[in-house]
Design a protein around this motif. Structure first.
Motif, PDB file in Angstrom:
ATOM      1  N   ASN A 485       0.814  -1.221   0.000  1.00 55.63           N
ATOM      2  CA  ASN A 485       0.000   0.000   0.000  1.00 55.63           C
ATOM      3  C   ASN A 485       0.846   1.268   0.000  1.00 55.63           C
ATOM      4  O   ASN A 485       0.533   2.245   0.679  1.00 55.63           O
ATOM      5  CB  ASN A 485      -0.956  -0.013   1.204  1.00 55.63           C
ATOM      6  CG  ASN A 485      -1.982  -1.132   1.106  1.00 55.63           C
ATOM      7  OD1 ASN A 485      -2.082  -1.810   0.085  1.00 55.63           O
ATOM      8  ND2 ASN A 485      -2.760  -1.339   2.159  1.00 55.63           N
ATOM      9  N   GLY A 486       1.943   1.237  -0.757  1.00 56.60           N
ATOM     10  CA  GLY A 486       2.750   2.435  -0.906  1.00 56.60           C
ATOM     11  C   GLY A 486       3.879   2.582   0.105  1.00 56.60           C
ATOM     12  O   GLY A 486       4.562   3.599   0.098  1.00 56.60           O
ATOM     13  N   TRP A 487       4.046   1.599   0.977  1.00 55.15           N
ATOM     14  CA  TRP A 487       5.153   1.634   1.926  1.00 55.15           C
ATOM     15  C   TRP A 487       6.178   0.564   1.560  1.00 55.15           C
ATOM     16  O   TRP A 487       5.794  -0.555   1.199  1.00 55.15           O
ATOM     17  CB  TRP A 487       4.683   1.344   3.360  1.00 55.15           C
ATOM     18  CG  TRP A 487       4.001   2.479   4.048  1.00 55.15           C
ATOM     19  CD1 TRP A 487       3.252   3.466   3.464  1.00 55.15           C
ATOM     20  CD2 TRP A 487       3.984   2.735   5.458  1.00 55.15           C
ATOM     21  NE1 TRP A 487       2.780   4.303   4.449  1.00 55.15           N
ATOM     22  CE2 TRP A 487       3.206   3.876   5.666  1.00 55.15           C
ATOM     23  CE3 TRP A 487       4.550   2.094   6.566  1.00 55.15           C
ATOM     24  CZ2 TRP A 487       2.981   4.414   6.930  1.00 55.15           C
ATOM     25  CZ3 TRP A 487       4.318   2.621   7.822  1.00 55.15           C
ATOM     26  CH2 TRP A 487       3.539   3.787   8.003  1.00 55.15           C
ATOM     27  N   GLU A 488       7.462   0.887   1.705  1.00 58.14           N
ATOM     28  CA  GLU A 488       8.483  -0.133   1.570  1.00 58.14           C
ATOM     29  C   GLU A 488       8.507  -0.940   2.862  1.00 58.14           C
ATOM     30  O   GLU A 488       8.693  -0.406   3.947  1.00 58.14           O
ATOM     31  CB  GLU A 488       9.852   0.525   1.341  1.00 58.14           C
ATOM     32  CG  GLU A 488      10.976  -0.492   1.221  1.00 58.14           C
ATOM     33  CD  GLU A 488      12.357   0.173   1.221  1.00 58.14           C
ATOM     34  OE1 GLU A 488      12.538   1.132   0.456  1.00 58.14           O
ATOM     35  OE2 GLU A 488      13.222  -0.269   1.994  1.00 58.14           O
ATOM     36  N   LEU A 489       8.262  -2.245   2.728  1.00 59.27           N
ATOM     37  CA  LEU A 489       8.177  -3.096   3.918  1.00 59.27           C
ATOM     38  C   LEU A 489       9.448  -3.887   4.154  1.00 59.27           C
ATOM     39  O   LEU A 489       9.742  -4.264   5.283  1.00 59.27           O
ATOM     40  CB  LEU A 489       7.048  -4.121   3.748  1.00 59.27           C
ATOM     41  CG  LEU A 489       5.673  -3.804   4.266  1.00 59.27           C
ATOM     42  CD1 LEU A 489       4.887  -5.093   4.405  1.00 59.27           C
ATOM     43  CD2 LEU A 489       5.725  -3.064   5.584  1.00 59.27           C
ATOM     44  N   ALA A 490      10.154  -4.218   3.080  1.00 54.03           N
ATOM     45  CA  ALA A 490      11.301  -5.100   3.224  1.00 54.03           C
ATOM     46  C   ALA A 490      12.251  -4.892   2.056  1.00 54.03           C
ATOM     47  O   ALA A 490      11.836  -4.507   0.971  1.00 54.03           O
ATOM     48  CB  ALA A 490      10.855  -6.562   3.249  1.00 54.03           C
ATOM     49  N   SER A 491      13.517  -5.124   2.319  1.00 52.73           N
ATOM     50  CA  SER A 491      14.549  -5.019   1.307  1.00 52.73           C
ATOM     51  C   SER A 491      15.473  -6.205   1.467  1.00 52.73           C
ATOM     52  O   SER A 491      15.757  -6.603   2.593  1.00 52.73           O
ATOM     53  CB  SER A 491      15.376  -3.756   1.547  1.00 52.73           C
ATOM     54  OG  SER A 491      15.221  -2.875   0.497  1.00 52.73           O
TER      55      SER A 491
END
Length: 595
Positions: A485-491
Motif C-alpha cells: 500500500n505504498g510503503w516499503e516493507l522489506a529489502s
RNA sequence: GCCCCAGUGGAGCAGCCAGGAGUGCUCAUCUCCCUGUCAAGGAGAAGGUCGCCAGUUCAAAUCUGGUCUGGGGCGCCA
C-alpha cells in the motif's frame, strides 16, 4: 490473585457469579442514589452499579471515585434489565452489582482524557505516554505487535531457522546512514557504532554454516525522521544459504501470508510483481500504491514533433514528458492549480503544466502552443475524461519526471479520496507488491561517482556483469523489495559469495583494495574459507505492524517513540551528562553552552 | 539545510482573511440537585500573559518579521 476475571471478558454466562475486578475508573455517572462506574482494564470496559440499598458502604466510596482511580470491586454479575443493555460495548449485556470496593490509589485529573473520544496533541501524549498507553486503542496496537512478532517466530521456527543475537556495539562502517556512536572508555579516542543492520554478521553466519538464520532486532540510523522512520527501529533480519532470488521471494511471501492468516484471519492472494523499471514507468516510484490507478502516461510519441518549447527541450535532451490524469480534478480553482505548480517545483520540477478537460475542449496555459493532434493525443494517451485534470511534467532528466509525478500521484490519490478506507478483513485491501531487478548503481551527483542502490555485497545478475566497468547504469542487481500500500516493507538481496567478484565490485565502486581491507577486511577474510551462495531479506517490523493496525505512522505501534526532532518528551532524552563522565570517555564537548 | 500546516483556560476546537475590552462551543474540574445511566442529566462556579520575542498601529489572538515546539514532506535514509 487480586482479581477473578478481567473486566472486558465478562459475558452473559457469568451471570450470578461473584467476581473480583481490578482496574481504572473510566467514567462515573452519579445519580445521587444509584451510581455507575465504567471500570476499565486491558480487556475492556464493564459497568459496575453501586446501589445504596445493596451496599451502603460501597456506595459511599463510589461517590468519591474519580477518573483514573485504581480500584478493586467485588460484586455479583447480573444480566441487565430490559432496555438498559448497551450494545456498544462487548460486556453490554451484563453489569456488576458492587458489594465492596477498595481504592488502591487515587489519581490527579489526567492531563488529557483517557477514554479515547478525542485526539490529543502528540507531544502531550508522549510526555504522559504511560497514560496514553492506558487507552485500549494503544494496548490493542501493542497486542497486535506482539501477535505479529509471535507469528513470525513460529513461522521461521517451523522452517528450520535459528534465531541468533548479534552485537549492539560494533564497528562503524562509513557507507550508508550516519552511525550512532558509543565512545570507548578502555580505548581512548575509539568508538563503537550501534548497528544500522546486522548485515555483515548474518553473512558471517552463512560462512559459518548456520544455514538459516533470523533475528528480530533493533537497528539504529542517525537520519532525519518521517512518519515511517525512527532513529531506532526493529527489523526482522533473515539470511539463508544455498538459495536464489526466487527461493527468498517464495519463503518470504509465504511468511507474510502465514502471519496475515494467523493474526488477521485474512487469506492473502499471491503478491503482484513488478520490475523496478515497470514500477518507475507506471507509478513514478519504487514503492507503488496500487490501490488506485492514475498511472503515468508517456507523452514522448504525442509530442515527438512538438513546437512547444518545454516539451521540445525535455525530449531533445534525452528526458521525458509524462502525465497523470486526476479524476474529477477539473474542478480545482486557479489558486489550487497554482499550489500544485508550487508543489511540483518544490519536488524538483522546473514547472508543471496542467490541462483541464472541459466540454469546450482543453483549458490550459499551454493550449495555444499545441496542435489539434497534440490536444487529442494528450487526452488519449493520458486516458483522461471530461472533468479530469491532466498534470504534465517535462524534464531533461527522466528521474525528475518520475519523482515529481509519482509524488503528485500519491498526493492526488489521497486528496481526491481514491484510496479506499482500509477494510482489514478484506484480502483485497492488502496490495503487496514485489519490486525486483533493481539497478545495481545510482549516480551520486554530489560525489560524482556511482554508489550502490542496495549495499556493496549485493549480487549482480550475470547477463549484466559485462557492463560493470563500462556502463554501470545497465548493471542489474539481485535485490528486491516488498511494498505494501505504498510503503516499503522489506529489502533484500542475494549476496556476492565469491571473493574475486566482490573485489571487482569494490573496484567498480572506486574502493581501493586497501580501503576494502580497512572497512570490510573481516568479511573478505571470511570469504577465503568457503563461503556458500546466500541471500536474505529484512522486513521492518514497525512498518508491518503500523500497516496491519491501519495506522499512518509507526509511533502508534512503538511504546516509547521519539518526536520528529529526535527527542523523548517522557524522559527528556537526549540530555547533558557530567563533565566527569565525558572525561572518563576521553571526550570534550564543542557544543555551545545552553541558553 | 529547505518547504508546508498547527500552537487560544486542563483536553479538543471556533474566532484571525476584513485589528476595536479574552468573545464563543464541546468535554474535563469544583459546589449543589438527582435511584437506571452508559460520551447520564439539571443548576451554578472557578480557571486563559491567545507558544515566545520584536515591529506596525490610537488599538494586535487577529497584520509583519524573527524564534521555539509539534506534525507532514523534500534533501538525507549503503
Amino acid at each position: 490473585m487480586m482479581r477473578s476475571h478481567r473486566c472486558g471478558d465478562l459475558r452473559g454466562d457469568h451471570a450470578g457469579e461473584t467476581v473480583e475486578l481490578c482496574g481504572w475508573v473510566n467514567s462515573r455517572r452519579d445519580h445521587g442514589g444509584v451510581t455507575f462506574i465504567d471500570l476499565r482494564d486491558r480487556a475492556g470496559l464493564v459497568q459496575v452499579v453501586f446501589s445504596p440499598g445493596v451496599a451502603a458502604e460501597a456506595h459511599d466510596v463510589a461517590q468519591t471515585l474519580r477518573a483514573e482511580f485504581c480500584i478493586r470491586v467485588t460484586g455479583v454479575v447480573q444480566t441487565r434489565r430490559e432496555g438498559t443493555v448497551n450494545p456498544r460495548i462487548s460486556t453490554g449485556e451484563i453489569e456488576v452489582a458492587a458489594e465492596a470496593v477498595e481504592v488502591f490509589s487515587e489519581a490527579e485529573t489526567p492531563p488529557f482524557p483517557i477514554d479515547g473520544h478525542q485526539d490529543t496533541e502528540e507531544s502531550l501524549r508522549l510526555r504522559y505516554r504511560y497514560l496514553d498507553l492506558r487507552r485500549n486503542h494503544m494496548q490493542d496496537n501493542l497486542d497486535l505487535r506482539h501477535g505479529i512478532v509471535g507469528a513470525i517466530r513460529r513461522f521461521y521456527d517451523a522452517h528450520g531457522f535459528v534465531e541468533i543475537e548479534t552485537p549492539m556495539m560494533t564497528r562503524s562502517t562509513p557507507e550508508g546512514a550516519r552511525d550512532y556512536l558509543v565512545p570507548s572508555r578502555v580505548h581512548p579516542g575509539k568508538f563503537f557504532a550501534l548497528p544500522q543492520s546486522p548485515q555483515l554478521f548474518k553473512q558471517l553466519f552463512m560462512v559459518a554454516g548456520l544455514d538459516r538464520y533470523y533475528q528480530i532486532v533493533k537497528c539504529f540510523r542517525d537520519e532525519d525522521l518521517r512518519a515511517d522512520r525512527q532513529p531506532e527501529f526493529t527489523q526482522l533480519d533473515v539470511e539463508m544459504s544455498f538459495v536464489g532470488v526466487e527461493d527468498v521471494l517464495d519463503l518470504t511471501e509465504e511468511m507474510f501470508k502465514s502471519v496475515w492468516a494467523e493474526v488477521l484471519d485474512v487469506s492473502l492472494p499471491d503478491f503482484m510483481r513488478l520490475t523496478y523499471d515497470e514500477s518507475m514507468r507506471r507509478f513514478g516510484v519504487d514503492k507503488p500504491d496500487v490501490r488506485f490507478g492514475m498511472e503515468l502516461a508517456d507523452l514522448g510519441t504525442v509530442f515527438a514533433a512538438t513546437e512547444a518549447r518545454v516539451f521540445r527541450s525535455a525530449l531533445d535532451s534525452g528526458g521525458a514528458v509524462n502525465s497523470i490524469a486526476v479524476p474529477g480534478g477539473g474542478r480545482l480553482t486557479r489558486k489550487e492549480l497554482d499550489g500544485l505548480v508550487e508543489e511540483a517545483k518544490q519536488l524538483g520540477a522546473g514547472g508543471l503544466v496542467w490541462a483541464a478537460v472541459t466540454p469546450d475542449g482543453l483549458k490550459s496555459p499551454m493550449d495555444k502552443f499545441l496542435s489539434d493532434e497534440e490536444r487529442t493525443g494528450l487526452v488519449g494517451a493520458s486516458s483522461a475524461r471530461e472533468g479530469d485534470l491532466i498534470l504534465i511534467v517535462a524534464d531533461g532528466r527522466v528521474g525528475v519526471v518520475h519523482k515529481v509525478l509519482g509524488a503528485l500521484r500519491n498526493r492526488m490519490g489521497e486528496r481526491f479520496g481514491l484510496i479506499p478506507e482500509l477494510e482489514r478483513s478484506d484480502p483485497g485491501a492488502w496490495k503487496f507488491v514485489w519490486i525486483t531487478d533493481f539497478p545495481w548503481f545510482e549516480y551520486n551527483e554530489e560525489e560524482a561517482r556511482w554508489d550502490p542502490i542496495h549495499h556493496p555485497f549485493t549480487g549482480v545478475v550475470e547477463e549484466t556483469l559485462q557492463y560493470l566497468e563500462s556502463d554501470p547504469a545497465r548493471v542489474v542487481s539481485k535485490a528486491y523489495d516488498i511494498t505494501l500500500n505504498g510503503w516499503e516493507l522489506a529489502s533484500g538481496s542475494i549476496r556476492i559469495h565469491d571473493r574475486v567478484m566482490q573485489e571487482r565490485v569494490f573496484s567498480a565502486l572506486g574502493i581501493t583494495p586497501e580501503e576494502a581491507e580497512e572497512r570490510f577486511g573481516f568479511l573478505l577474510r571470511a570469504f577465503r574459507y568457503g563461503p556458500p551462495p546466500h541471500g536474505g531479506i529484512a522486513p521492518g517490523i514497525d512498518r508491518i505492524v503500523a500497516l496491519a493496525a491501519g495506522e499512518s505512522n509507526i509511533r502508534e505501534v512503538i511504546a516509547f517513540p521519539k518526536t520528529q526532532s529526535v527527542f523523548d518528551p517522557l524522559t527528556g532524552a537526549p540530555a547533558a551528562v557530567d563533565e566527569a563522565q565525558l572525561e572518563l570517555l576521553h571526550l570534550k564537548s564543542t557544543a555551545p553552552p545552553e541558553k
